[in-house]
Design a protein around this motif. Structure first.
Motif, PDB file in Angstrom:
ATOM      1  N   ASN A   1      -4.986   2.509  -3.245  1.00 40.09           N
ATOM      2  CA  ASN A   1      -5.416   2.801  -1.885  1.00 40.09           C
ATOM      3  C   ASN A   1      -4.289   2.369  -0.969  1.00 40.09           C
ATOM      4  OD1 ASN A   1      -7.382   3.714  -0.044  1.00 40.09           O
ATOM      5  ND2 ASN A   1      -7.978   1.607   0.425  1.00 40.09           N
ATOM      6  N   GLU A   2      -3.572   3.343  -0.458  1.00 44.23           N
ATOM      7  CA  GLU A   2      -2.400   3.039   0.357  1.00 44.23           C
ATOM      8  C   GLU A   2      -2.702   3.376   1.808  1.00 44.23           C
ATOM      9  OE1 GLU A   2       1.242   4.356  -1.440  1.00 44.23           O
ATOM     10  OE2 GLU A   2       2.331   4.310   0.467  1.00 44.23           O
ATOM     11  N   LEU A   3      -2.544   2.386   2.664  1.00 42.55           N
ATOM     12  CA  LEU A   3      -2.875   2.553   4.082  1.00 42.55           C
ATOM     13  C   LEU A   3      -1.644   2.276   4.923  1.00 42.55           C
ATOM     14  CD1 LEU A   3      -6.020   0.411   3.609  1.00 42.55           C
ATOM     15  CD2 LEU A   3      -6.192   2.665   4.634  1.00 42.55           C
ATOM     16  N   THR A   4      -1.296   3.209   5.760  1.00 41.84           N
ATOM     17  CA  THR A   4      -0.146   3.021   6.636  1.00 41.84           C
ATOM     18  C   THR A   4      -0.607   3.161   8.079  1.00 41.84           C
ATOM     19  OG1 THR A   4       1.255   4.023   4.943  1.00 41.84           O
ATOM     20  CG2 THR A   4       2.184   3.834   7.164  1.00 41.84           C
ATOM     21  N   THR A   5      -0.543   2.078   8.834  1.00 42.78           N
ATOM     22  CA  THR A   5      -0.918   2.209  10.239  1.00 42.78           C
ATOM     23  C   THR A   5       0.325   2.030  11.080  1.00 42.78           C
ATOM     24  OG1 THR A   5      -1.490  -0.118  10.481  1.00 42.78           O
ATOM     25  CG2 THR A   5      -3.261   1.351   9.874  1.00 42.78           C
TER      26      THR A   5
END
Lengths: 426, 247
Positions: free
Chosen positions: A260-264
């Motif tokens: 689960n890769e999250l980029t904000t």
């Protein structure tokens, strides 16, 4: 020249034929985007262990080709009632299993395939993304949800989007592309679920692209409960403008291997990015949580709390990067990763990374992994609580401070119920 | 009620208890006094069933049953309660939830009706009132952020709620000011009855001014070196452990 992995070869050999029937094939813009992405993917292949960002997650079992393993079909362990549901079966929108009537004015929740076929091709704008898994998604994206919310709209009850893998499927990969845009000052909750009603192995590759305009407040909850032979490689990108708030909570209990890769990316003052999650793994499961938080302008905040429970031979990965640009003063970034190892064979890899180029910032990161507290266990037992119940109480307590971060009460109860059911299977 | 015979116990291969023999009958309160390192806490932990302690010889019989064969939770359900010297902090578990789970575990074990949250609250409020404990404490996580006095009072509250047959009090007076000590002692005295017994483990005589024991034993280097009535405690206070142990 390096030889491509079998799965990459398979994708590339199918591309030219596939592109003619994938949604948006009438649009030269979409076709060009797919071709550009195809080339990016072809140059890289799936990431292997030599790629720094993928050091701890080995895709070898996926890239040699999805096998014919069959898992027991998980039964739903908890439920939630929401008025609006959008369902995708094997990666395709299923109107019959959806109920989207009565959405308030200003909220559009539609299928990407329908949008692209209707000529709304401006939705696709990041075809040059360098990430191989995202490029693969762009090249082969087949459907997904498009949520478009006008300014100053508030919806209290969560919208629910279900991705279900059902039996009778001939294809074993799903490349979902989801696009979310919340207008100025809008506030909304979305619950996204990835589940299986079938035990065959498959590869889920969702990519979600979120834009939050000034003052928008988006609560985004994700349940990853794929079957235990499935692969799940998800990317979520979120752009936050002035005073926008993004709250993400990801609960992972499923899949053989998941990331689960999250980029904000924060480009507004007063914006807040909150990424939390819990992963509960057993058997041979592998769970990777990778976050990248980019603070590009001054005066905004980010925080993250991730809790993992790892039993048997399972493996957890947490990689959290906080990047603060040179001019991004008065920024705070906090990050915490905690893992509870229930077996001496379970392992946890953790890589916090701070890249700070500004000098007036407040950042923290913490990473721990350990076993259940023996003193606490004995204390509970000494009051008559049996060892199994005592362990469950302590694990639930360990998860509680992450779960308590879920601001939507119904989702909190739902996710807690799933965690409790997971513990009961121990 | 409790019969300890020639009990030897080690921790990490080191012998701490070197042959303890002690019989406690229903209705009796025994005090075990001794200097630091004598094995007082080890005795309480072995009786409560903490892991890490190995009983190398001897026996403990509780209500005619081999106590050492039982798990800690079975011992608790059969009526043994250990009030900890250092009550454990458990973040994330509300005190009320913890106590209700413990209460119902015992009810279930004994084949009695379990109580729901409302009934439990009624039960516990009677006890908190008696012990001068604020109900607000029930909402807080178990022992987290409690002062030393609050932790000890919380132990007494749990004991009042679980109504054990055999109370093991490990240094219950430590960390208490005189007012807190009186409240704790009062709570324990309320539980005294002809059916119940108690074992008070303490370093100082102070607690025994408020809970009058029937018997006092001096523990030194893993053995009971002297036994007597309550006057022994006063004698100890006067002469000190060194002289008494040497005697």
């Amino acid at each position: 020249m390096n030889t491509l992995t079998p799965l990459a070869q398979d994708y590339l050999s199918r591309f030219d034929t596939a592109i003619g029937s994938l949604p948006g094939h009438q649009s030269s813009l979409v076709t060009t985007a797919r071709q550009t992405a195809r080339d990016i993917f072809a140059r890289q292949d799936f990431p292997n262990k030599r790629v720094e960002e993928w050091r701890f997650t080995n895709l070898a079992s996926l890239t040699k080709g999805i096998g014919d393993d069959i898992a027991e079909v998980p039964s739903a362990s908890a439920s939630i009632e929401t008025p609006h549901v959008m369902t995708f079966v094997n990666g395709r929108f299923d109107a019959g299993k959806s109920s989207l009537d009565g959405l308030p004015d200003g909220i559009r929740l539609t299928s990407l395939a329908a949008e692209l076929d209707a000529g709304n091709d401006s939705l696709i704008n990041n075809s040059a993304d360098h990430r191989a898994v995202v490029a693969l998604n762009t090249a082969f994206m087949e459907d997904g949800y498009v949520l478009d919310v006008a300014a100053n709209i508030t919806l209290d009850q969560p919208l629910r989007v279900r991705f279900v893998s059902a039996s009778g499927s001939v294809q074993n990969a799903r490349h979902m592309r989801n696009i979310i845009r919340l207008g100025d000052g809008s506030s909304l909750t979305l619950l996204e679920e990835h589940t299986a009603e079938d035990g065959h192995s498959y590869f889920a590759n969702p990519m979600t692209d979120i834009t939050l305009e000034d003052g928008a407040n988006f609560r985004h909850y994700k349940l990853q409960d794929e079957n235990l032979v499935a692969y799940h490689l998800a990317n979520t990108d979120c752009l936050l403008k002035d005073n926008a708030t993004y709250e993400n909570f990801s609960l992972a209990v499923g899949a053989k291997l998941s990331r689960n890769e999250l980029t904000t990316t924060i480009v507004g003052a007063g914006a807040t990015s909150i990424l939390n999650g819990a992963y509960l793994m057993r058997g041979q499961q592998h769970s990777d949580t990778t976050t990248v938080t980019n603070h590009l302008v001054p005066e905004n905040d980010s925080r993250q709390v991730y809790k993992g429970v790892l039993d048997d031979d399972s493996r957890g990965v947490f990689q959290g990067k906080i990047h603060i640009a040179e001019n991004a003063q008065q920024v705070s970034g906090d990050q915490l990763s905690k893992a509870l190892l229930l077996s001496d064979r379970a392992t946890m890899a953790c890589k916090p990374e701070l890249q700070i180029y500004a000098d007036d910032v407040k950042c923290s990161h913490g990473a721990t992994s350990g076993e259940l507290d023996e003193d606490a266990l004995f204390y509970l037992q000494s009051r008559g609580i049996d060892a199994v119940t005592a362990r469950k109480m302590l694990i639930e307590a360990f998860l509680a401070d992450a779960m308590d971060e879920i601001s939507d009460e119904a989702v909190k109860v739902y996710f807690s119920g799933i965690a409790t059911a997971w513990l009961q299977k121990a | 009620m409790l019969e300890i015979k020639d009990l030897h116990a080690t921790i990490g291969g080191k012998e701490i208890l070197k042959g303890i023999t002690l019989t406690i009958n229903a209705g009796e309160i025994h005090a075990v006094m001794g200097p630091n390192g004598a094995g007082k806490s080890t005795l309480s932990y072995v009786l409560a069933g903490r892991s890490g302690y190995e009983v190398t010889s001897g026996s403990v019989t509780y209500k005619g049953e081999d106590l050492l064969a039982l798990s800690p939770d079975e011992r608790a359900c059969k009526g043994i309660f250990l009030a900890f010297q250092y009550p454990v902090e458990i973040p994330g578990v509300a005190s009320a939830t913890f106590m209700k789970t413990a209460y119902n575990a015992r009810q279930k074990y004994r084949g009695e009706q379990e109580v729901d949250a409302m009934e439990f609250l009624k039960l516990v409020r009677v006890k908190t009132k008696e012990l001068g404990i604020k109900d607000e404490m029930l909402k807080r996580a178990v022992n987290v952020g409690f002062s030393g006095g609050e932790k000890k009072r919380n132990e007494v509250l749990q004991m009042a709620l679980l109504e054990p047959d055999l109370m093991l009090l490990d240094e219950t007076d430590s960390g208490l000011d005189i007012d807190a000590l009186k409240i704790a002692a009062d709570g324990i005295n309320r539980l005294r009855s002809p059916e119940r017994a108690g074992l008070i483990i303490t370093h100082y005589q102070r607690l025994l001014d408020y809970i009058i024991p029937d018997f006092v034993h001096v523990l030194a280097d893993g053995r009971i070196v002297k036994s007597g009535d309550k006057s022994l405690a006063l004698e100890l206070e006067e002469k000190g452990y060194a002289e008494m142990s040497a005697a």
